[in-house]
Design a protein around this motif. Structure first.
Motif, PDB file in Angstrom:
ATOM      1  N   GLY A 184       0.826  -1.201   0.000  1.00 31.73           N
ATOM      2  CA  GLY A 184       0.000   0.000   0.000  1.00 31.73           C
ATOM      3  C   GLY A 184       0.855   1.243   0.000  1.00 31.73           C
ATOM      4  N   GLN A 185       0.237   2.348  -0.416  1.00 29.82           N
ATOM      5  CA  GLN A 185       0.933   3.631  -0.444  1.00 29.82           C
ATOM      6  C   GLN A 185       0.126   4.652   0.337  1.00 29.82           C
ATOM      7  OE1 GLN A 185      -0.004   6.589  -2.446  1.00 29.82           O
ATOM      8  NE2 GLN A 185       1.866   7.769  -2.169  1.00 29.82           N
ATOM      9  N   SER A 186       0.789   5.440   1.158  1.00 25.87           N
ATOM     10  CA  SER A 186       0.158   6.517   1.906  1.00 25.87           C
ATOM     11  C   SER A 186      -0.974   5.963   2.773  1.00 25.87           C
ATOM     12  CB  SER A 186      -0.308   7.611   0.942  1.00 25.87           C
ATOM     13  OG  SER A 186      -0.579   8.811   1.626  1.00 25.87           O
ATOM     14  N   ALA A 187      -2.230   6.367   2.532  1.00 28.06           N
ATOM     15  CA  ALA A 187      -3.343   5.853   3.335  1.00 28.06           C
ATOM     16  C   ALA A 187      -3.438   4.341   3.244  1.00 28.06           C
ATOM     17  CB  ALA A 187      -4.655   6.490   2.881  1.00 28.06           C
ATOM     18  N   GLY A 188      -3.157   3.781   2.066  1.00 22.08           N
ATOM     19  CA  GLY A 188      -3.194   2.330   1.913  1.00 22.08           C
ATOM     20  C   GLY A 188      -2.149   1.649   2.777  1.00 22.08           C
ATOM     21  N   ARG A 198      -4.526  -5.633  14.174  1.00 21.61           N
ATOM     22  CA  ARG A 198      -5.747  -6.396  14.477  1.00 21.61           C
ATOM     23  C   ARG A 198      -5.470  -7.892  14.316  1.00 21.61           C
ATOM     24  NH1 ARG A 198     -10.779  -4.925  14.012  1.00 21.61           N
ATOM     25  NH2 ARG A 198     -11.255  -6.104  12.116  1.00 21.61           N
ATOM     26  N   LYS A 199      -6.152  -8.539  13.427  1.00 23.87           N
ATOM     27  CA  LYS A 199      -5.951  -9.965  13.156  1.00 23.87           C
ATOM     28  C   LYS A 199      -5.211 -10.081  11.832  1.00 23.87           C
ATOM     29  CE  LYS A 199      -8.456 -14.180  11.966  1.00 23.87           C
ATOM     30  NZ  LYS A 199      -9.774 -14.753  11.631  1.00 23.87           N
ATOM     31  N   PRO A 200      -3.919 -10.328  11.862  1.00 19.93           N
ATOM     32  CA  PRO A 200      -3.154 -10.348  10.609  1.00 19.93           C
ATOM     33  C   PRO A 200      -3.624 -11.461   9.667  1.00 19.93           C
ATOM     34  CG  PRO A 200      -1.709 -10.226  12.524  1.00 19.93           C
ATOM     35  CD  PRO A 200      -3.077 -10.552  13.039  1.00 19.93           C
ATOM     36  N   ARG A 201      -3.750 -11.098   8.405  1.00 24.08           N
ATOM     37  CA  ARG A 201      -4.123 -12.052   7.364  1.00 24.08           C
ATOM     38  C   ARG A 201      -2.954 -12.323   6.423  1.00 24.08           C
ATOM     39  NH1 ARG A 201      -8.466  -9.515   9.293  1.00 24.08           N
ATOM     40  NH2 ARG A 201     -10.569 -10.309   8.851  1.00 24.08           N
ATOM     41  N   PHE A 202      -1.786 -11.767   6.737  1.00 23.21           N
ATOM     42  CA  PHE A 202      -0.620 -11.846   5.853  1.00 23.21           C
ATOM     43  C   PHE A 202       0.615 -11.611   6.701  1.00 23.21           C
ATOM     44  CE2 PHE A 202      -2.675  -7.743   5.937  1.00 23.21           C
ATOM     45  CZ  PHE A 202      -1.652  -6.863   6.245  1.00 23.21           C
ATOM     46  N   SER A 203       1.774 -11.973   6.165  1.00 20.93           N
ATOM     47  CA  SER A 203       3.010 -11.821   6.938  1.00 20.93           C
ATOM     48  C   SER A 203       4.120 -11.148   6.139  1.00 20.93           C
ATOM     49  CB  SER A 203       3.490 -13.189   7.444  1.00 20.93           C
ATOM     50  OG  SER A 203       3.721 -14.064   6.359  1.00 20.93           O
ATOM     51  N   ARG A 204       3.740 -10.521   5.015  1.00 20.59           N
ATOM     52  CA  ARG A 204       4.694  -9.714   4.244  1.00 20.59           C
ATOM     53  C   ARG A 204       3.984  -8.435   3.827  1.00 20.59           C
ATOM     54  NH1 ARG A 204       9.199 -12.290   3.242  1.00 20.59           N
ATOM     55  NH2 ARG A 204       9.976 -11.007   1.540  1.00 20.59           N
ATOM     56  N   ALA A 205       4.670  -7.307   3.979  1.00 22.32           N
ATOM     57  CA  ALA A 205       4.046  -6.014   3.685  1.00 22.32           C
ATOM     58  C   ALA A 205       5.036  -5.083   3.016  1.00 22.32           C
ATOM     59  CB  ALA A 205       3.515  -5.378   4.967  1.00 22.32           C
ATOM     60  N   ILE A 206       4.549  -4.358   2.013  1.00 23.91           N
ATOM     61  CA  ILE A 206       5.310  -3.275   1.388  1.00 23.91           C
ATOM     62  C   ILE A 206       4.613  -1.974   1.761  1.00 23.91           C
ATOM     63  CG2 ILE A 206       6.122  -2.231  -0.761  1.00 23.91           C
ATOM     64  CD1 ILE A 206       6.162  -5.028  -1.993  1.00 23.91           C
ATOM     65  N   LEU A 207       5.328  -1.126   2.477  1.00 27.56           N
ATOM     66  CA  LEU A 207       4.767   0.136   2.972  1.00 27.56           C
ATOM     67  C   LEU A 207       5.438   1.289   2.232  1.00 27.56           C
ATOM     68  CD1 LEU A 207       4.917  -0.634   6.817  1.00 27.56           C
ATOM     69  CD2 LEU A 207       3.014  -1.051   5.234  1.00 27.56           C
ATOM     70  N   GLN A 208       4.667   1.978   1.405  1.00 21.35           N
ATOM     71  CA  GLN A 208       5.181   3.111   0.632  1.00 21.35           C
ATOM     72  C   GLN A 208       4.615   4.408   1.199  1.00 21.35           C
ATOM     73  OE1 GLN A 208       4.966   0.278  -3.337  1.00 21.35           O
ATOM     74  NE2 GLN A 208       4.426   2.431  -3.581  1.00 21.35           N
ATOM     75  N   SER A 209       5.485   5.247   1.729  1.00 23.70           N
ATOM     76  CA  SER A 209       5.082   6.545   2.283  1.00 23.70           C
ATOM     77  C   SER A 209       3.945   6.397   3.288  1.00 23.70           C
ATOM     78  CB  SER A 209       4.674   7.512   1.166  1.00 23.70           C
ATOM     79  OG  SER A 209       5.765   7.802   0.330  1.00 23.70           O
ATOM     80  N   ALA A 210       4.175   5.579   4.298  1.00 24.61           N
ATOM     81  CA  ALA A 210       3.172   5.375   5.342  1.00 24.61           C
ATOM     82  C   ALA A 210       3.399   6.347   6.482  1.00 24.61           C
ATOM     83  CB  ALA A 210       3.242   3.942   5.864  1.00 24.61           C
ATOM     84  N   GLY A 323       8.299  16.515   5.901  1.00 24.26           N
ATOM     85  CA  GLY A 323       8.114  15.257   5.192  1.00 24.26           C
ATOM     86  C   GLY A 323       8.848  14.110   5.853  1.00 24.26           C
ATOM     87  N   ASP A 324      10.056  14.387   6.347  1.00 25.03           N
ATOM     88  CA  ASP A 324      10.805  13.325   7.012  1.00 25.03           C
ATOM     89  C   ASP A 324      10.166  12.966   8.344  1.00 25.03           C
ATOM     90  OD1 ASP A 324      13.303  11.634   6.810  1.00 25.03           O
ATOM     91  OD2 ASP A 324      13.569  12.526   8.796  1.00 25.03           O
ATOM     92  N   ALA A 325       9.599  13.966   9.035  1.00 25.76           N
ATOM     93  CA  ALA A 325       8.948  13.687  10.317  1.00 25.76           C
ATOM     94  C   ALA A 325       7.678  12.869  10.130  1.00 25.76           C
ATOM     95  CB  ALA A 325       8.629  15.010  11.029  1.00 25.76           C
ATOM     96  N   VAL A 326       6.933  13.155   9.066  1.00 25.59           N
ATOM     97  CA  VAL A 326       5.647  12.491   8.849  1.00 25.59           C
ATOM     98  C   VAL A 326       5.810  11.121   8.207  1.00 25.59           C
ATOM     99  CG1 VAL A 326       3.450  12.638   7.597  1.00 25.59           C
ATOM    100  CG2 VAL A 326       4.394  14.668   8.711  1.00 25.59           C
ATOM    101  N   PHE A 327       6.762  10.983   7.267  1.00 19.19           N
ATOM    102  CA  PHE A 327       6.876   9.739   6.495  1.00 19.19           C
ATOM    103  C   PHE A 327       8.210   9.014   6.693  1.00 19.19           C
ATOM    104  CE2 PHE A 327       3.948  12.480   4.055  1.00 19.19           C
ATOM    105  CZ  PHE A 327       2.830  11.647   4.003  1.00 19.19           C
ATOM    106  N   GLY A 328       9.314   9.750   6.699  1.00 23.96           N
ATOM    107  CA  GLY A 328      10.623   9.119   6.749  1.00 23.96           C
ATOM    108  C   GLY A 328      10.931   8.484   8.098  1.00 23.96           C
ATOM    109  N   ALA A 329      10.866   9.280   9.153  1.00 21.89           N
ATOM    110  CA  ALA A 329      11.201   8.767  10.486  1.00 21.89           C
ATOM    111  C   ALA A 329      10.292   7.609  10.905  1.00 21.89           C
ATOM    112  CB  ALA A 329      11.156   9.907  11.508  1.00 21.89           C
ATOM    113  N   PRO A 330       8.976   7.686  10.678  1.00 22.52           N
ATOM    114  CA  PRO A 330       8.133   6.537  11.033  1.00 22.52           C
ATOM    115  C   PRO A 330       8.492   5.269  10.260  1.00 22.52           C
ATOM    116  CG  PRO A 330       6.785   8.502  10.786  1.00 22.52           C
ATOM    117  CD  PRO A 330       8.152   8.857  10.293  1.00 22.52           C
ATOM    118  N   SER A 331       8.892   5.403   8.999  1.00 23.24           N
ATOM    119  CA  SER A 331       9.287   4.227   8.215  1.00 23.24           C
ATOM    120  C   SER A 331      10.544   3.590   8.790  1.00 23.24           C
ATOM    121  CB  SER A 331       9.514   4.617   6.749  1.00 23.24           C
ATOM    122  OG  SER A 331       8.318   5.081   6.159  1.00 23.24           O
TER     123      SER A 331
END
Length: 422
Positions: A184-188, A198-210, A323-331
């Motif tokens: 997912g990207q951003s909100a996704g 919650r209840k994980p349905r998967f064990s691999r994730a790609i997080l783009q700009s979360a 931008g780094d505070a909102v997206f970079g540091a959390p990643s």
């Protein structure tokens, strides 16, 4: 050359199209149309049987224009409340168990759609011999309006219902239900983090700009905004809101009193998004997200100039810091927490910057991930990008993403190493 193809599922037969070596099945209902009494309600299982024409493109959720269209360009897609569909791209519905990637689009939970040409999965499916699934889910008030006593976060429940459908059906479309990556990207991407809490349905994730929880609201905050919104829409109750035309709900998003209430909140959040209601999501999300980081191997990325895509921001130092505070540091934090809990984690940053105005802005990685530069041809953020540069970065990005989707490793060290893609 296009030809019709069929796939037999437990609910019936899908009729799709094969083109360029990839079969595409579109507008597949994973839940019933959320209309009438089902508006604002949790998704109900799809009820189609027999033969389903899946040669078309699904409608996207009702929405206003994206605030990022100045950077990304705009799209023209049919909108409807009957939007709980997904699209599947597969090399063949042949019983082979290929890795699967499920895509959750961004748009601040207010705009976008999995059925857009921007997210065409055919290039990924063909290049990697994988199955790609793109999901539509409910947006804005229809998916995220909070009223105490009613089910919250039904847009998140939509996403989970779509993944459940994939787990139950993807083996009949050439995929492996035990080898699913959710991307997912951003909100996704933030939604993926909420699902892992919650209840994980998967064990691999790609997080783009979360933003990783930054957009989540307390129930008190969401209730206050929801009441102002309902009054602006002309509803004196939740039941009355079910009877309103969609146009009234969309118009209310721009009502002066709603805009003022959002401004008074002072959070810089979107009008609608995940709510910490104490049932679907815990009221205290921080410990849940910490545990969530240990539930999936992760490939996390962000862009160098995230905020430049947003109105009133650019590539200046203050925007870069935000931008780094909102997206970079959390990643980077998520990757560290995943590693500390025994998971694999990789980090990347996109520095490709075709224009001075937008730099390496939010969303700039999307055409390279999907190989859809043609669909993004009108995007101001890509103006001046050479074909050779675009192809080189597309190849490098897809090779890394597909390696992760297959359960392998990108061609760089794990976090805290930060791979620069430019």
């Amino acid at each position: 050359m296009r030809e019709r193809v069929k796939a037999t599922l437990r609910d019936g037969t899908l009729v799709g199209v094969r083109e360029g070596g990839v079969c595409r099945y579109g507008a597949i209902p994973y839940a019933q149309a959320p209309v009438g009494d089902l508006r604002f309600a949790p998704p109900q299982p799809a009820a189609w049987r027999g033969e389903l024409d899946a040669t078309g493109t699904g409608t996207v959720a009702p929405q206003l224009a994206s605030r990022l269209r100045g950077a990304m360009g705009d799209f023209d897609a049919q909108q409807s409340e009957d939007c709980l569909h997904l699209t599947v791209w597969t090399p063949a519905a042949d019983g082979k168990r290929r890795p699967v990637v499920v895509w959750l689009h961004g748009g601040a939970w207010q705009s976008g759609g999995g059925a857009l040409d921007w997210y065409d999965g055919s290039r990924l499916a063909q290049r990697g011999d994988v199955v790609v699934v793109a999901v539509n889910y409910r947006l804005a008030a229809l998916g995220w309006l909070y009223v105490p006593g009613q089910t919250a976060n039904v847009g998140l429940l939509d996403q989970e219902a779509a993944i459940d459908w994939v787990c139950a059906n993807i083996q009949d479309l050439g995929g492996d239900p035990e080898h699913i990556t959710v991307m997912g990207q951003s909100a996704g991407a933030s939604s993926i983090c909420a699902m892992l809490a919650r209840k994980p349905r998967f064990s691999r994730a790609i997080l783009q700009s979360a933003a990783l929880g930054r957009g989540f609201r307390s129930a008190r905050q969401a209730d206050a905004l929801g009441q102002v919104f309902l009054r602006a829409a002309g509803a004196d109750s939740f039941a009355a809101a079910r009877a309103l035309p969609v146009s009234a709900l969309l118009a209310a998003q721009q009502a002066p009193e709603v805009v003022q209430a959002l401004r008074d909140e002072g959070s810089s959040r979107s009008l609608f998004g995940p709510v910490l209601d104490g049932q679907v999501l815990p009221q205290d999300i921080a410990p849940a997200l910490l545990k969530a980081a240990g539930r999936a191997d992760v490939l996390a990325c962000y862009t160098r100039d995230e905020m430049a895509a947003f109105p009133d921001h650019g590539t200046d130092a203050a925007s870069h810091q935000m931008g780094d505070a909102v997206f970079g540091a959390p990643s980077r934090l998520w990757a560290r927490q995943a590693l500390a809990q025994g998971r694999d984690a990789w980090l990347a940053r996109f520095d490709v910057a075709p224009t001075d105005r937008f730099g390496a802005c939010h969303c700039i990685e999307l055409p390279f991930v999907f190989g859809t530069l043609r669909a993004f041809a009108g995007a101001p953020m890509l103006a001046g990008l050479s074909a050779a540069h675009g192809e080189q970065l597309e190849n490098r990005t897809q090779a890394a993403w597909l390696a992760f989707i297959r359960g392998e490793a990108p061609d760089w060290p794990q976090a805290p190493h930060l791979q620069i893609l430019a």
